[in-house]
Design a protein around this motif. Structure first.
Motif, PDB file in Angstrom:
ATOM      1  N   ARG A 243     -14.348 -11.561  22.699  1.00 30.08           N
ATOM      2  CA  ARG A 243     -15.583 -11.113  21.748  1.00 30.08           C
ATOM      3  C   ARG A 243     -15.715 -12.167  20.671  1.00 30.08           C
ATOM      4  NH1 ARG A 243     -17.645  -5.848  23.016  1.00 30.08           N
ATOM      5  NH2 ARG A 243     -16.213  -4.778  24.281  1.00 30.08           N
ATOM      6  N   ILE A 244     -16.942 -12.349  20.295  1.00 27.24           N
ATOM      7  CA  ILE A 244     -17.122 -12.971  19.004  1.00 27.24           C
ATOM      8  C   ILE A 244     -18.059 -12.502  18.012  1.00 27.24           C
ATOM      9  CG2 ILE A 244     -16.690 -15.394  20.482  1.00 27.24           C
ATOM     10  CD1 ILE A 244     -19.859 -16.150  19.924  1.00 27.24           C
ATOM     11  N   ALA A 245     -18.061 -12.996  16.801  1.00 27.10           N
ATOM     12  CA  ALA A 245     -19.161 -12.559  15.995  1.00 27.10           C
ATOM     13  C   ALA A 245     -20.312 -13.738  15.856  1.00 27.10           C
ATOM     14  CB  ALA A 245     -18.567 -12.350  14.381  1.00 27.10           C
ATOM     15  N   LEU A 246     -21.398 -13.298  15.828  1.00 30.36           N
ATOM     16  CA  LEU A 246     -22.365 -14.413  16.296  1.00 30.36           C
ATOM     17  C   LEU A 246     -23.533 -14.123  15.329  1.00 30.36           C
ATOM     18  CD1 LEU A 246     -23.394 -16.973  17.641  1.00 30.36           C
ATOM     19  CD2 LEU A 246     -24.440 -15.333  19.285  1.00 30.36           C
ATOM     20  N   ASP A 247     -23.909 -15.283  14.442  1.00 29.45           N
ATOM     21  CA  ASP A 247     -24.748 -15.067  13.210  1.00 29.45           C
ATOM     22  C   ASP A 247     -26.102 -15.298  13.989  1.00 29.45           C
ATOM     23  OD1 ASP A 247     -26.388 -15.298  11.113  1.00 29.45           O
ATOM     24  OD2 ASP A 247     -25.371 -16.678  10.008  1.00 29.45           O
ATOM     25  N   ALA A 248     -27.157 -14.330  13.874  1.00 32.54           N
ATOM     26  CA  ALA A 248     -28.340 -14.542  14.509  1.00 32.54           C
ATOM     27  C   ALA A 248     -28.993 -15.912  13.851  1.00 32.54           C
ATOM     28  CB  ALA A 248     -29.226 -13.308  14.219  1.00 32.54           C
ATOM     29  N   ALA A 249     -29.164 -16.060  12.790  1.00 28.18           N
ATOM     30  CA  ALA A 249     -29.621 -17.054  12.012  1.00 28.18           C
ATOM     31  C   ALA A 249     -29.141 -18.748  12.699  1.00 28.18           C
ATOM     32  CB  ALA A 249     -29.469 -17.297  10.463  1.00 28.18           C
ATOM     33  N   LEU A 250     -27.954 -18.781  13.260  1.00 28.51           N
ATOM     34  CA  LEU A 250     -27.436 -19.829  13.692  1.00 28.51           C
ATOM     35  C   LEU A 250     -28.169 -19.934  15.084  1.00 28.51           C
ATOM     36  CD1 LEU A 250     -23.943 -20.682  14.467  1.00 28.51           C
ATOM     37  CD2 LEU A 250     -25.278 -20.791  16.279  1.00 28.51           C
ATOM     38  N   LEU A 251     -28.479 -19.059  15.721  1.00 26.59           N
ATOM     39  CA  LEU A 251     -29.316 -19.151  17.143  1.00 26.59           C
ATOM     40  C   LEU A 251     -30.760 -19.821  16.726  1.00 26.59           C
ATOM     41  CD1 LEU A 251     -28.296 -16.156  19.155  1.00 26.59           C
ATOM     42  CD2 LEU A 251     -27.200 -18.783  19.409  1.00 26.59           C
ATOM     43  N   ARG A 252     -31.411 -19.331  15.697  1.00 30.21           N
ATOM     44  CA  ARG A 252     -32.607 -19.330  15.592  1.00 30.21           C
ATOM     45  C   ARG A 252     -32.946 -20.876  15.048  1.00 30.21           C
ATOM     46  NH1 ARG A 252     -32.548 -14.387  12.958  1.00 30.21           N
ATOM     47  NH2 ARG A 252     -33.187 -15.530  10.857  1.00 30.21           N
ATOM     48  N   SER A 253     -31.923 -21.636  14.190  1.00 30.88           N
ATOM     49  CA  SER A 253     -32.042 -22.702  13.523  1.00 30.88           C
ATOM     50  C   SER A 253     -31.418 -23.841  14.425  1.00 30.88           C
ATOM     51  CB  SER A 253     -31.231 -22.585  12.072  1.00 30.88           C
ATOM     52  OG  SER A 253     -29.684 -22.360  12.425  1.00 30.88           O
ATOM     53  N   SER A 254     -30.662 -23.530  15.275  1.00 30.21           N
ATOM     54  CA  SER A 254     -29.880 -24.573  15.997  1.00 30.21           C
ATOM     55  C   SER A 254     -29.809 -25.079  17.348  1.00 30.21           C
ATOM     56  CB  SER A 254     -28.360 -24.443  15.532  1.00 30.21           C
ATOM     57  OG  SER A 254     -28.128 -24.105  14.276  1.00 30.21           O
ATOM     58  N   GLY A 255     -31.079 -24.325  17.957  1.00 33.38           N
ATOM     59  CA  GLY A 255     -31.358 -24.846  19.349  1.00 33.38           C
ATOM     60  C   GLY A 255     -30.262 -24.629  20.460  1.00 33.38           C
ATOM     61  N   ILE A 256     -29.528 -23.558  20.224  1.00 30.06           N
ATOM     62  CA  ILE A 256     -28.296 -23.377  21.090  1.00 30.06           C
ATOM     63  C   ILE A 256     -28.737 -22.311  22.171  1.00 30.06           C
ATOM     64  CG2 ILE A 256     -25.967 -22.458  21.223  1.00 30.06           C
ATOM     65  CD1 ILE A 256     -25.561 -23.460  18.306  1.00 30.06           C
ATOM     66  N   THR A 257     -28.412 -22.376  23.256  1.00 31.60           N
ATOM     67  CA  THR A 257     -28.621 -21.719  24.421  1.00 31.60           C
ATOM     68  C   THR A 257     -27.214 -21.281  24.899  1.00 31.60           C
ATOM     69  OG1 THR A 257     -30.802 -22.557  25.109  1.00 31.60           O
ATOM     70  CG2 THR A 257     -29.346 -21.376  26.822  1.00 31.60           C
TER      71      THR A 257
END
Length: 313
Positions: A243-257
């Motif tokens: 498991r990991i903790a994932l910041d939602a803002a990181l996905l929205r700002s960084s183009g990661i799939t």
């Protein structure tokens, strides 16, 4: 027939008699020659893998090299429960039979194909590695991760960032000028940023857990004026945590799939299309992996030992 038989999920398989697989529509018989004891095989045999069943006893083994009734030597797998490939005989889906090149030893083929597929298939499939791209391999000092570095270069990556803990293995990987090595320690995020200031196209993650959290943070982009290049983050293994903790803002700002690659998420058509290429590359010496070969009868003693084990029925 003789087989490696799991009767207790807390113990190694034992060499014992198991019933012969009965004829079944859509399946063909195969006589096994060499079978790899991969990480997934060990995980399934202990009941820890997401694909593990609940029927005991059973025969583990997901793939291997064997002989069909017509004498062809093939790489195959996919035996239905409770049968597996760690047996003298098994049955496999009709059509799942990829010829093994004459120059490739059965034990080498049985040991290398499964770990090679873990990086090859996502790179040519959903992750979409572009020619000249940059690939980050997390867990590059493991057997599969080391193969992933070489496979990424073979498939067109211009640069590979190899991240791992084993200093000696990192030194060997870094001998190739196209490979930049980064140690998985407190400086991992800074190391990734320094190695790829213009971004990373594909991440192949064999470790997950806190290491993934750090790597994802290294990919973060800030501000509203930038347009982030896309990064395909492929989750393959979880030796550092599930498991990991994932910041939602990181996905929205960084183009990661973020995507997973493993049993259940790989298209069978892609698998059959790419397997001959993997076998041909191994036969040509383009990729290699040390294997420890032992008879199937020694499965109980050999199971706990380190290294890539291949058993010969």
């Amino acid at each position: 027939m003789k087989a490696a038989v799991v009767s207790d999920l807390a113990r190694p398989p034992r060499y014992a008699d198991f019933r012969d697989p009965e004829p079944r529509e859509g399946f063909v018989p195969v006589r096994m020659l060499a079978v790899g004891v991969h990480r997934i095989v060990r995980s399934l045999a202990s009941g820890a893998h997401y694909g593990a069943g609940d029927e005991l006893p059973f025969v583990p083994g997901v793939d291997g090299v064997g002989l069909l009734d017509d004498g062809r030597r093939v790489y195959t797998g996919g035996s239905p429960d409770p049968f597996g490939t760690l047996a003298e005989r098994t049955i496999v889906p009709d059509g799942f039979a990829v010829p093994v090149p004459d120059g490739l030893d059965s034990a080498v083929a049985a040991g290398i194909v499964n770990p090679a597929m873990s990086s090859w298939l996502p790179l040519v499939g959903r992750a979409g590695l572009r020619e000249g791209g940059t690939v980050l391999v997390l867990g590059a000092t493991g057997a599969s991760g080391g193969l992933a570095v070489r496979i990424a270069l073979h498939l067109g990556a211009a640069r590979v960032i190899a991240a791992g803990r084993d200093a000696e293995a990192l030194s060997r990987l870094g001998a190739d000028p196209r490979v930049t090595t980064v140690t998985i320690d407190d400086g991992l995020a800074d190391g990734i940023r320094a190695a790829a200031p213009e971004g990373i196209d594909v991440v192949l993650d064999y470790v997950w857990g806190p290491v993934a959290e750090t790597a994802l943070e290294a990919l973060r982009r800030t501000g509203l004026s930038h347009t982030s290049a896309g990064t395909s983050y492929v989750q393959i293994g979880a030796v550092a945590g599930t498991r990991i903790a994932l910041d939602a803002a990181l996905l929205r700002s960084s183009g990661i799939t973020i995507m997973g690659s493993g049993a259940g998420s790989i298209a069978p058509r892609l698998l059959l299309q790419e397997l001959p290429k993997i076998l041909d590359l191994a036969a040509a010496g383009g990729i290699g992996l040390p294997v420890r070969v032992a008879p199937l009868s020694a499965v109980e003693a050999e199971w706990p030992e380190p290294g890539r084990l291949v058993l010969t029925p």
